[in-house]
Design a protein around this motif. Structure first.
Motif, PDB file in Angstrom:
ATOM      1  N   ILE A 191       0.845  -1.204   0.000  1.00 30.33           N
ATOM      2  CA  ILE A 191       0.000   0.000   0.000  1.00 30.33           C
ATOM      3  C   ILE A 191       0.878   1.250   0.000  1.00 30.33           C
ATOM      4  CG2 ILE A 191      -1.629   1.377   1.372  1.00 30.33           C
ATOM      5  CD1 ILE A 191      -2.880  -1.289   2.303  1.00 30.33           C
ATOM      6  N   LEU A 192       1.926   1.237   0.844  1.00 29.19           N
ATOM      7  CA  LEU A 192       2.860   2.365   0.896  1.00 29.19           C
ATOM      8  C   LEU A 192       3.565   2.539  -0.453  1.00 29.19           C
ATOM      9  CD1 LEU A 192       4.191   4.559   2.639  1.00 29.19           C
ATOM     10  CD2 LEU A 192       5.900   2.859   3.351  1.00 29.19           C
ATOM     11  N   SER A 193       3.854   1.419  -1.115  1.00 30.50           N
ATOM     12  CA  SER A 193       4.492   1.465  -2.436  1.00 30.50           C
ATOM     13  C   SER A 193       3.593   2.137  -3.468  1.00 30.50           C
ATOM     14  CB  SER A 193       4.834   0.049  -2.911  1.00 30.50           C
ATOM     15  OG  SER A 193       5.721  -0.586  -2.031  1.00 30.50           O
ATOM     16  N   VAL A 194       2.327   1.767  -3.481  1.00 29.22           N
ATOM     17  CA  VAL A 194       1.370   2.364  -4.424  1.00 29.22           C
ATOM     18  C   VAL A 194       1.248   3.862  -4.163  1.00 29.22           C
ATOM     19  CG1 VAL A 194      -1.044   2.427  -5.163  1.00 29.22           C
ATOM     20  CG2 VAL A 194       0.094   0.218  -4.778  1.00 29.22           C
ATOM     21  N   LEU A 195       1.157   4.239  -2.897  1.00 30.63           N
ATOM     22  CA  LEU A 195       1.089   5.663  -2.541  1.00 30.63           C
ATOM     23  C   LEU A 195       2.370   6.377  -2.973  1.00 30.63           C
ATOM     24  CD1 LEU A 195      -0.491   5.461   1.054  1.00 30.63           C
ATOM     25  CD2 LEU A 195      -1.608   6.228  -1.049  1.00 30.63           C
ATOM     26  N   GLY A 196       3.517   5.688  -2.823  1.00 32.03           N
ATOM     27  CA  GLY A 196       4.792   6.260  -3.239  1.00 32.03           C
ATOM     28  C   GLY A 196       4.859   6.485  -4.735  1.00 32.03           C
ATOM     29  N   ILE A 197       4.361   5.531  -5.507  1.00 30.55           N
ATOM     30  CA  ILE A 197       4.340   5.671  -6.970  1.00 30.55           C
ATOM     31  C   ILE A 197       3.458   6.847  -7.375  1.00 30.55           C
ATOM     32  CG2 ILE A 197       3.541   4.579  -9.115  1.00 30.55           C
ATOM     33  CD1 ILE A 197       4.446   1.881  -7.868  1.00 30.55           C
ATOM     34  N   ILE A 198       2.303   6.969  -6.723  1.00 29.85           N
ATOM     35  CA  ILE A 198       1.389   8.097  -7.004  1.00 29.85           C
ATOM     36  C   ILE A 198       2.067   9.424  -6.657  1.00 29.85           C
ATOM     37  CG2 ILE A 198      -0.771   9.213  -6.319  1.00 29.85           C
ATOM     38  CD1 ILE A 198      -1.892   6.348  -5.851  1.00 29.85           C
ATOM     39  N   PHE A 199       2.710   9.465  -5.490  1.00 28.55           N
ATOM     40  CA  PHE A 199       3.398  10.674  -5.021  1.00 28.55           C
ATOM     41  C   PHE A 199       4.497  11.093  -5.993  1.00 28.55           C
ATOM     42  CE2 PHE A 199       7.091  12.359  -2.659  1.00 28.55           C
ATOM     43  CZ  PHE A 199       6.542  13.499  -2.095  1.00 28.55           C
ATOM     44  N   LEU A 200       5.366  10.151  -6.345  1.00 30.48           N
ATOM     45  CA  LEU A 200       6.492  10.452  -7.234  1.00 30.48           C
ATOM     46  C   LEU A 200       6.008  10.822  -8.638  1.00 30.48           C
ATOM     47  CD1 LEU A 200       8.883   7.575  -6.110  1.00 30.48           C
ATOM     48  CD2 LEU A 200       9.173  10.015  -5.637  1.00 30.48           C
ATOM     49  N   SER A 201       4.992  10.122  -9.120  1.00 26.22           N
ATOM     50  CA  SER A 201       4.456  10.397 -10.462  1.00 26.22           C
ATOM     51  C   SER A 201       3.779  11.765 -10.518  1.00 26.22           C
ATOM     52  CB  SER A 201       3.451   9.310 -10.875  1.00 26.22           C
ATOM     53  OG  SER A 201       4.061   8.038 -10.901  1.00 26.22           O
ATOM     54  N   PHE A 202       3.011  12.093  -9.470  1.00 28.82           N
ATOM     55  CA  PHE A 202       2.319  13.381  -9.418  1.00 28.82           C
ATOM     56  C   PHE A 202       3.310  14.535  -9.474  1.00 28.82           C
ATOM     57  CE2 PHE A 202       1.056  17.006  -6.759  1.00 28.82           C
ATOM     58  CZ  PHE A 202      -0.051  17.453  -7.457  1.00 28.82           C
ATOM     59  N   PHE A 203       4.348  14.461  -8.636  1.00 27.37           N
ATOM     60  CA  PHE A 203       5.318  15.547  -8.603  1.00 27.37           C
ATOM     61  C   PHE A 203       6.103  15.637  -9.912  1.00 27.37           C
ATOM     62  CE2 PHE A 203       4.610  16.094  -4.092  1.00 27.37           C
ATOM     63  CZ  PHE A 203       4.906  17.434  -3.904  1.00 27.37           C
ATOM     64  N   THR A 204       6.371  14.501 -10.532  1.00 23.05           N
ATOM     65  CA  THR A 204       7.092  14.504 -11.812  1.00 23.05           C
ATOM     66  C   THR A 204       6.253  15.164 -12.912  1.00 23.05           C
ATOM     67  OG1 THR A 204       8.305  12.503 -11.222  1.00 23.05           O
ATOM     68  CG2 THR A 204       8.197  13.068 -13.564  1.00 23.05           C
ATOM     69  N   ILE A 205       4.991  14.748 -13.019  1.00 23.21           N
ATOM     70  CA  ILE A 205       4.099  15.305 -14.044  1.00 23.21           C
ATOM     71  C   ILE A 205       3.875  16.802 -13.794  1.00 23.21           C
ATOM     72  CG2 ILE A 205       1.730  15.253 -14.947  1.00 23.21           C
ATOM     73  CD1 ILE A 205       1.767  12.210 -14.290  1.00 23.21           C
ATOM     74  N   TRP A 206       3.666  17.152 -12.517  1.00 20.11           N
ATOM     75  CA  TRP A 206       3.458  18.548 -12.149  1.00 20.11           C
ATOM     76  C   TRP A 206       4.669  19.392 -12.539  1.00 20.11           C
ATOM     77  CZ3 TRP A 206       6.114  21.110  -7.971  1.00 20.11           C
ATOM     78  CH2 TRP A 206       5.660  22.414  -7.751  1.00 20.11           C
ATOM     79  N   TYR A 207       5.856  18.864 -12.255  1.00 21.81           N
ATOM     80  CA  TYR A 207       7.080  19.618 -12.588  1.00 21.81           C
ATOM     81  C   TYR A 207       7.231  19.787 -14.096  1.00 21.81           C
ATOM     82  CZ  TYR A 207      11.958  20.857 -13.166  1.00 21.81           C
ATOM     83  OH  TYR A 207      13.118  21.469 -13.547  1.00 21.81           O
ATOM     84  N   LEU A 208       6.982  18.708 -14.851  1.00 23.34           N
ATOM     85  CA  LEU A 208       7.142  18.775 -16.300  1.00 23.34           C
ATOM     86  C   LEU A 208       6.135  19.732 -16.964  1.00 23.34           C
ATOM     87  CD1 LEU A 208       7.774  14.991 -17.113  1.00 23.34           C
ATOM     88  CD2 LEU A 208       9.458  16.856 -17.120  1.00 23.34           C
ATOM     89  N   THR A 209       4.953  19.882 -16.350  1.00 21.23           N
ATOM     90  CA  THR A 209       3.936  20.773 -16.909  1.00 21.23           C
ATOM     91  C   THR A 209       4.240  22.251 -16.664  1.00 21.23           C
ATOM     92  OG1 THR A 209       2.585  20.579 -14.899  1.00 21.23           O
ATOM     93  CG2 THR A 209       2.086  19.062 -16.715  1.00 21.23           C
ATOM     94  N   ILE A 210       5.096  22.538 -15.674  1.00 21.66           N
ATOM     95  CA  ILE A 210       5.392  23.950 -15.382  1.00 21.66           C
ATOM     96  C   ILE A 210       6.740  24.381 -15.944  1.00 21.66           C
ATOM     97  CG2 ILE A 210       3.977  23.963 -13.303  1.00 21.66           C
ATOM     98  CD1 ILE A 210       6.585  23.833 -11.677  1.00 21.66           C
ATOM     99  N   LEU A 211       7.441  23.444 -16.599  1.00 17.50           N
ATOM    100  CA  LEU A 211       8.743  23.806 -17.184  1.00 17.50           C
ATOM    101  C   LEU A 211       8.574  24.893 -18.259  1.00 17.50           C
ATOM    102  CD1 LEU A 211      10.638  20.423 -17.622  1.00 17.50           C
ATOM    103  CD2 LEU A 211      11.296  22.346 -16.196  1.00 17.50           C
TER     104      LEU A 211
END
Length: 403
Positions: A383-403
């Motif tokens: 469960i922590l792994s799934v939350l971690g994947i969501i967390f890391l993916s969200f921040f990555t996508i968010w960062y790439l959209t504001i570049l």
């Protein structure tokens, strides 16, 4: 206590690799610029990356193989992706950690102020330790280095805490400016370390197994947890040092490793007192030396195994890759010093945006048919792994959209 220390190994090597730029440079800057305001980023990064680092030693003890073997079993394209990413970043990362180590050596030992000479000395010393002593010497050396690092850092925090006259709040902040967001990404990307270090951890676990002959899963996880907890505690310590000593000081930090090292130690000694110079300098130097030597060991090990799996036997040679990495690092010092800030920025951002890749692959592998059922993660860790994947993916996508 001595028996427990003897049992430790790969976990402390992980700590040695992790406690470097992310702690001494990034965490100190986080404290200097935001006070304790980015503690949330440090704690969340450590929490959500934990399972994916854990899967490295866990997979190795379960199968007797490294994560690289597992990547190959998942698909040749997975291993090739890892190889490409490693070749892009390994020289830059090695240079980044070496340049800060060399800058600190200038401050601590003097002799010469030429950072290239000091970098050469450090690389040669690390090469001799690794080529002559191999894993056994590295294992024993890191136990001493991490203990020295922990004690000296805690003493530095105590000095700084008692000598500061400022009051601080624990109010958490979220950066809004583009420059601040870029720093946040770099900070989280290397906190506590890039996720590909899970591969290094799996290889070191196999080396420890060769040395000890018999090693249990319980011992491996205990060892890893000790190393991981150490990185969290020292991360908080370096944020505290940055906050106590530099917050609202008006000091602008240089992007050049040598200049930054001088600024760092000077600010500490001015604020805490000259009597603390040796403690500060030792804490800082051991931090970066541990990272330099573990990185110089780990990358060639991964290259050796990767090319071996790909069937390119001539390139599957640890000694060859350690010489290539050392030589490439020194060439960057000689010819690309002016571009070092840009190279480090690219490496840290790449570490951040590739984190979801390593998280997903490690998660998929540890829950696959390639891992015996009794060694697969608990429901909580998954469960922590799934939350971690969501967390890391969200921040990555968010960062790439504001570049």
């Amino acid at each position: 206590m001595i028996k427990i220390i003897k049992k430790l190994g790969p976990g402390l090597l992980f700590a040695g690799a992790a406690i470097g730029v992310s702690h001494l440079v990034q965490s100190t800057r986080a404290g200097a610029d935001f006070g304790f305001g980015l503690l949330w980023a440090l704690l969340l990064s450590n929490l959500f990356k934990y399972p994916f680092f854990l899967f490295g030693p866990k997979y190795s003890i379960a199968t007797g193989e490294s994560l690289l073997d597992g990547y190959y079993k998942l698909g040749k394209y997975v291993l090739l992706t890892y190889l490409i990413l490693s070749l892009i970043t390994m020289f830059t990362i090695q240079t980044a950690v070496t340049i800060v180590t060399a800058g600190l050596a200038i401050e601590l030992f003097g002799i010469t102020s030429n950072i290239t000479i000091w970098a050469s000395i450090i690389i040669v010393v690390c090469l001799l330790v690794l080529l002559i002593g191999k894993y056994k010497l590295l294992d024993n050396l890191m136990k001493f280095v991490i203990i020295l690092l922990t004690i000296s850092t805690l003493l530095a925090v105590l000095f700084a805490g008692f000598n500061t006259s400022h009051s601080f709040e624990l109010t958490q902040v979220f950066p809004k400016e583009a420059i601040e967001i870029a720093f946040l990404v770099a900070f989280m990307g290397w906190m506590p370390a890039p996720l590909d270090i899970s591969i290094w951890q799996s290889i070191w676990t196999l080396e420890k197994k060769k040395k000890e002959k018999i090693i249990s899963e319980k011992e491996v996880i205990f060892d890893f947890n000790i190393g991981y907890i150490t990185t969290i505690i020292l991360g908080i310590c370096f944020i505290s040092l940055g906050t106590f000593v530099m917050y609202n000081s008006g000091e602008n930090f240089s992007n050049q490793g040598g200049v930054f090292a001088k600024q760092l130690i000077n600010l500490y000694t001015i604020s805490i007192g000259d009597q603390a110079f040796l403690i500060i300098a030792i804490a800082a130097f051991t931090t970066m030396f541990s990272t330099t030597i573990t990185c110089l060991d780990a990358s060639p090990r991964t290259m050796e195994r990767t090319f071996e799996l790909l069937g390119l036997k001539r390139l599957a040679n640890y000694n060859l890759w350690i010489i290539i990495l050392a030589s490439g690092t020194l060439l960057i010092f000689v010819f690309f010093m002016s571009e070092m800030g840009l190279l480090v920025k690219i490496a840290t951002i790449l570490s951040f945006i590739t984190a979801p890749f390593y998280a997903i692959v490690n998660f998929k592998l540890i829950n696959s048919k390639h891992t015996p059922k009794e060694f697969r993660p608990s429901k909580f860790i998954n469960i922590l792994s799934v939350l971690g994947i969501i967390f890391l993916s969200f921040f990555t996508i968010w960062y790439l959209t504001i570049l």
